[in-house]
Design an enzyme around this catalytic site. Structure first.
Site, mmCIF file in Angstrom:
data_model
loop_
_atom_site.group_PDB
_atom_site.id
_atom_site.type_symbol
_atom_site.label_atom_id
_atom_site.label_comp_id
_atom_site.label_asym_id
_atom_site.label_seq_id
_atom_site.Cartn_x
_atom_site.Cartn_y
_atom_site.Cartn_z
ATOM 1 N N LYS A 199 23.444 2.696 50.616
ATOM 2 C CA LYS A 199 23.526 3.543 52.297
ATOM 3 C C LYS A 199 24.192 3.222 52.832
ATOM 4 O O LYS A 199 24.543 3.960 53.555
ATOM 5 C CB LYS A 199 21.861 2.375 52.611
ATOM 6 C CG LYS A 199 21.913 3.315 54.240
ATOM 7 C CD LYS A 199 20.498 2.080 54.561
ATOM 8 C CE LYS A 199 21.528 2.657 56.311
ATOM 9 N NZ LYS A 199 19.863 1.875 57.429
ATOM 10 N N LYS A 209 16.817 -15.315 44.145
ATOM 11 C CA LYS A 209 17.936 -15.089 44.309
ATOM 12 C C LYS A 209 18.715 -14.136 44.713
ATOM 13 O O LYS A 209 20.496 -14.891 45.464
ATOM 14 C CB LYS A 209 18.156 -15.342 42.646
ATOM 15 C CG LYS A 209 18.228 -13.888 42.156
ATOM 16 C CD LYS A 209 18.110 -13.927 40.765
ATOM 17 C CE LYS A 209 17.737 -13.147 40.043
ATOM 18 N NZ LYS A 209 17.115 -13.401 38.161
ATOM 19 N N THR A 210 19.141 -12.926 45.111
ATOM 20 C CA THR A 210 20.137 -11.966 46.315
ATOM 21 C C THR A 210 19.154 -12.258 47.345
ATOM 22 O O THR A 210 20.184 -11.174 47.688
ATOM 23 C CB THR A 210 20.007 -11.040 45.017
ATOM 24 O OG1 THR A 210 18.668 -10.452 44.993
ATOM 25 C CG2 THR A 210 20.713 -11.256 43.856
ATOM 26 N N HIS A 242 5.967 36.073 24.627
ATOM 27 C CA HIS A 242 6.030 36.414 26.113
ATOM 28 C C HIS A 242 4.961 34.703 26.080
ATOM 29 O O HIS A 242 3.909 35.689 26.751
ATOM 30 C CB HIS A 242 5.898 37.327 26.591
ATOM 31 C CG HIS A 242 6.768 38.507 26.775
ATOM 32 N ND1 HIS A 242 7.727 38.244 27.316
ATOM 33 C CD2 HIS A 242 6.723 39.797 25.995
ATOM 34 C CE1 HIS A 242 8.865 39.045 27.475
ATOM 35 N NE2 HIS A 242 8.112 39.902 26.346
ATOM 36 N N ARG A 259 -12.461 42.216 29.957
ATOM 37 C CA ARG A 259 -12.823 41.275 28.035
ATOM 38 C C ARG A 259 -12.791 42.846 26.961
ATOM 39 O O ARG A 259 -12.378 42.313 26.508
ATOM 40 C CB ARG A 259 -13.952 40.800 28.342
ATOM 41 C CG ARG A 259 -13.894 39.579 26.675
ATOM 42 C CD ARG A 259 -15.281 38.021 26.993
ATOM 43 N NE ARG A 259 -14.443 37.827 28.679
ATOM 44 C CZ ARG A 259 -13.373 37.084 28.708
ATOM 45 N NH1 ARG A 259 -12.758 36.692 27.679
ATOM 46 N NH2 ARG A 259 -12.731 36.235 29.932
ATOM 47 N N GLU A 262 14.038 35.009 18.176
ATOM 48 C CA GLU A 262 14.762 34.362 18.832
ATOM 49 C C GLU A 262 14.958 32.922 17.981
ATOM 50 O O GLU A 262 15.710 31.915 18.524
ATOM 51 C CB GLU A 262 14.218 34.202 20.467
ATOM 52 C CG GLU A 262 14.739 35.915 20.628
ATOM 53 C CD GLU A 262 15.658 36.064 21.725
ATOM 54 O OE1 GLU A 262 16.732 34.906 21.376
ATOM 55 O OE2 GLU A 262 15.661 36.496 22.210
ATOM 56 N N ARG A 312 20.607 28.281 31.135
ATOM 57 C CA ARG A 312 20.858 30.230 31.696
ATOM 58 C C ARG A 312 20.827 30.850 32.687
ATOM 59 O O ARG A 312 21.761 31.265 33.822
ATOM 60 C CB ARG A 312 21.404 31.440 30.327
ATOM 61 C CG ARG A 312 22.635 30.222 29.306
ATOM 62 C CD ARG A 312 22.171 32.087 28.228
ATOM 63 N NE ARG A 312 20.799 32.071 27.807
ATOM 64 C CZ ARG A 312 20.676 32.793 27.505
ATOM 65 N NH1 ARG A 312 21.839 34.302 26.896
ATOM 66 N NH2 ARG A 312 19.252 32.973 26.149
ATOM 67 N N ILE A 340 12.231 -6.548 42.583
ATOM 68 C CA ILE A 340 12.371 -6.535 43.694
ATOM 69 C C ILE A 340 14.049 -6.448 44.366
ATOM 70 O O ILE A 340 14.577 -5.861 44.947
ATOM 71 C CB ILE A 340 11.716 -7.609 44.479
ATOM 72 C CG1 ILE A 340 10.280 -7.723 44.092
ATOM 73 C CG2 ILE A 340 11.900 -8.012 46.211
ATOM 74 C CD1 ILE A 340 9.665 -6.851 44.336
#
Length: 529
Positions: free
Chosen positions: A140, A69-70, A281, A443, A333, A218, A129
C-alpha cells in the site's frame, strides 16, 4: 511521489529461505539494518549477517507460539507512515517508530501443508497472518517501501541498490502488484479449503480461483484478440499447459485449445491398446485403436483425411519412429504424446514448425473438477463431464440385442461422441471411427454429414463400401424423432447407442425394430457446447 528511495532498514521474514545468503550479502554491502524473526534471523546469523530481532526492536516479545511477533505499531507504523506527511512524521517521532524501507517476506506453506495430508490443526497453524499483513502494508505504501515476495526479484533488488543505494518507483510498483497477487492467491486457496474441504460446501457464496501467468500467446482465436496462458494455483491435472514443448513454433490460443481437446479424448483410452486421436477445431475427425500406433494413425487418418490436414494429433503411447514418419507425411500443427523416443524426435525435428508436446502422463478422465464459461455479466460453473458407461449398464430396448462386436463398437463410438460438439453423431466399426458429424443444429444433419464423410473416405481409399456399413452409431443425446436414426440406418449402421429419454422413445424404438437395428440406452447424455 518519490522516485528512488534509499534502503536503510529492511525487515526479512521468510518461510522459503532460498537465496537468503546472497540477499543478506547484498544488503550488508550497503549497511542496511536488518530486522528479522525466528528461523529467518537464525539463518541470517549463520551467514554472519548483522541482525536485530523484531522483538528487540518493538520491545515486545514473540508470544502464542509465534502467532504474534510482527503485529505491532512499530512494525506497521514503519511500513505505513507517509514520509512527507507532517502528521505521519510527527506520530512516528513521538512513538519512536523508525521507517522500514524494504520488506522481504514470503508466506507459510499453507497449500503444501494441505497437500501433504496434514491434520486440521497443522493446516490452521499454517495460515499466515503476519506475512500477508506486512506485505499488504508495504505494498500500500509502495511510494516509500519496497515489498519483495519472490526470490527471483532478489537480483534486481541488489542491482538497484548497487546502482543508487535505493529502489526505483517503477520497481516498487511492480513489487506491490506481485505482493497483492500473492496475498490474493493465498487467501483464495485458504477460502477454498475452508469451503470445500473443511465445511463440505458445494457452491460457496463467494468462490475465487487463483492462477499465475505462464506465457502470453501470439493472439487469441483471431489476430485482433490478445491472449495468454495461465496455470492454476494449487492441485491440477497435468495436461498441455504443463507439457514440455520439445520443438516448434510458439503455441497459439487455438493450438492449446485443440491440443487440450485431443488430449482429453485420448486420455479416455489411456489403458487401451495404442490409440490415435486427430482433432480439428476442437472436434475429433478421426480416432482409432490398433495393435501399433502407426496402424492406429493410418486408420484414424482414413476417417477424414481432408479435415486432418493442419490438425492436432494425440497418442496414448510414447511415439516411435514409424508413427512419427507417418504423421509427418501431412501438415500437422501439434502432436501431443506422453513421450517420444530419440528416433521419433529426430524425425519431427525435420519439421521445424511442428509443435511436439510431451505430457509425461495422461490426465485421469474420471477426475473430478469444474469447467468455467464466461458469459455476459456472469460465470457459468459446472462439474467436468467425467461420466462413463460400462457394458453392464447398457439397456437393450429393441427386439434384437447387439452382438459382442456391436457392443464394443457402441462403447467406442459413445466414448468418442462425448468429445464431439453437439449435436454429435459418431459411426464406429472395429474400434475405428467411420464418420463423425459435429456441431449441427439438428441430429439428422449430423448423421447425414457423418455418413457423407464416410462415403468420401471410401471413394478416396478405393474401398468397396463405406465403413458405416455394419457400424455402430452413437448419439450424444436422444433422438427426438426417428429421422436421425433412419439416416443412420440408411448409412448402413446396424447398432445404435443413445441416452434415451425422449417423449418419442417408443416411436424411435419402433423404427429401429422395423429397420432390424439393435439399440441400447445409456441413460446418460453427453452434450458438449
Amino acid at each position: 511521489m518519490t522516485d528512488v528511495v534509499p534502503v536503510r532498514r529492511a525487515l526479512i521474514s521468510l518461510s522459503d529461505k532460498s537465496g537468503l545468503e546472497e540477499l543478506a550479502a547484498g544488503l550488508a554491502r550497503h549497511n542496511v539494518e536488518i530486522l528479522s524473526t525466528g528461523g529467518t534471523a537464525a539463518k541470517l546469523r549463520e551467514s554472519d549477517a548483522n541482525v536485530r530481532d523484531v522483538s528487540d526492536y518493538t520491545g515486545f516479545p514473540e508470544m502464542m507460539d509465534g502467532r504474534v511477533k510482527t503485529l505491532h505499531p512499530k512494525v506497521h507504523g514503519g511500513l505505513l507512515g507517509v514520509r512527507d506527511n507532517p502528521e505521519h512524521a510527527a506520530a512516528m517521532a513521538e512513538h519512536e517508530i523508525g521507517a522500514i524501507d524494504l520488506v522481504v517476506v514470503n508466506l507459510y506453506p499453507f497449500l503444501n501443508t494441505v497437500m501433504s495430508g496434514a491434520d486440521r490443526e497443522a493446516i490452521i497453524e499454517n495460515i499466515d497472518i503476519g506475512g500477508p499483513s506486512m506485505a499488504r502494508s508495504a505494498a500500500k505504501n509502495h511510494e516509500y517501501v519496497a515489498i519483495v515476495t519472490d526470490p527471483s526479484d532478489y537480483a534486481t533488488l541488489i542491482e538497484q541498490l548497487d546502482a543508487s543505494g535505493g529502489t526505483t518507483l517503477e520497481f516498487r510498483k511492480k513489487l506491490a502488484a506481485k505482493a497483492y497477487a500473492l496475498t490474493a492467491a493465498y487467501d483464495s486457496t485458504i477460502s477454498q479449503w475452508f469451503a470445500f474441504a473443511h465445511q463440505g460446501e458445494r457452491w460457496p457464496q463467494a468462490w475465487t480461483r487463483a492462477s499465475t501467468l505462464k506465457m502470453p500467446l501470439r493472439y487469441g482465436e483471431n489476430p485482433h484478440q490478445q491472449a495468454a496462458l495461465y496455470l492454476p494455483v494449487g492441485p491440477a491435472a497435468r495436461g498441455v499447459a504443463q507439457a514440455e514443448q520439445v520443438q516448434g513454433k510458439e503455441l497459439s490460443y487455438n493450438n492449446l485449445n485443440d491440443a487440450n481437446a485431443a488430449l482429453e479424448l485420448v486420455a479416455e483410452f489411456r489403458d487401451a491398446e495404442p490409440t490415435i486421436v486427430i482433432v480439428k477445431h476442437a472436434n475429433p475427425c478421426g480416432v482409432a485403436t490398433r495393435g501399433t500406433l502407426v496402424d492406429a494413425w493410418g486408420e484414424a487418418l482414413a476417417c477424414d483425411s481432408v479435415s486432418a490436414f493442419g490438425g492436432i494429433v494425440a497418442t496414448n503411447r510414447a511415439l516411435d519412429a514409424a508413427t512419427a514418419e507417418a504423421i509427418t507425411q501431412i501438415f500437422t500443427e501439434v502432436v501431443v504424446a506422453p513421450d517420444a523416443d530419440e528416433d521419433a524426435r529426430a524425425i519431427f525435428a525435420k519439421k521445424k514448425n511442428l509443435r511436439l508436446l510431451l505430457t509425461g502422463d495422461l490426465p485421469d478422465p474420471k477426475r473430478a473438477g469444474q469447467t468455467l464459461a464466461i458469459i455476459a455479466g456472469g460465470i457459468l460453473v459446472q462439474d467436468r463431464d467425467n461420466g462413463m458407461i460400462t457394458r453392464d449398464e447398457l439397456k437393450v430396448v429393441t427386439k434384437r440385442a447387439p452382438t459382442e462386436q456391436e457392443i464394443r463398437d457402441c462403447l467406442f463410438a459413445w466414448t468418442v461422441a462425448k468429445h464431439v460438439k453437439s449435436n454429435a453423431i459418431v459411426y464406429a466399426k472395429d474400434e475405428v471411427t467411420a464418420g463423425i458429424g459435429a456441431g449441427q443444429m439438428n441430429r439428422r444433419d449430423s448423421a447425414r454429414i457423418a455418413a457423407a464423410k464416410a462415403k468420401e473416405a471410401a471413394e478416396t481409399y478405393g474401398w468397396a463400401e463405406p465403413r458405416t456399413v455394419g457400424s455402430a452409431v452413437a448419439s450424444d443425446a436422444f433422438f427426438p424423432f426417428a429421422d436421425g436414426l433412419l439416416a443412420a440406418a440408411e448409412a448402413g449402421a446396424t447398432a445404435v447407442i443413445q441416452p434415451g429419454g425422449s417423449i418419442r422413445d417408443d416411436e424411435v424404438i419402433a423404427a429401429a425394430n422395423e429397420a432390424g437395428l439393435a439399440m441400447v440406452f445409456t441413460g446418460m447424455r453427453h452434450f458438449r457446447h
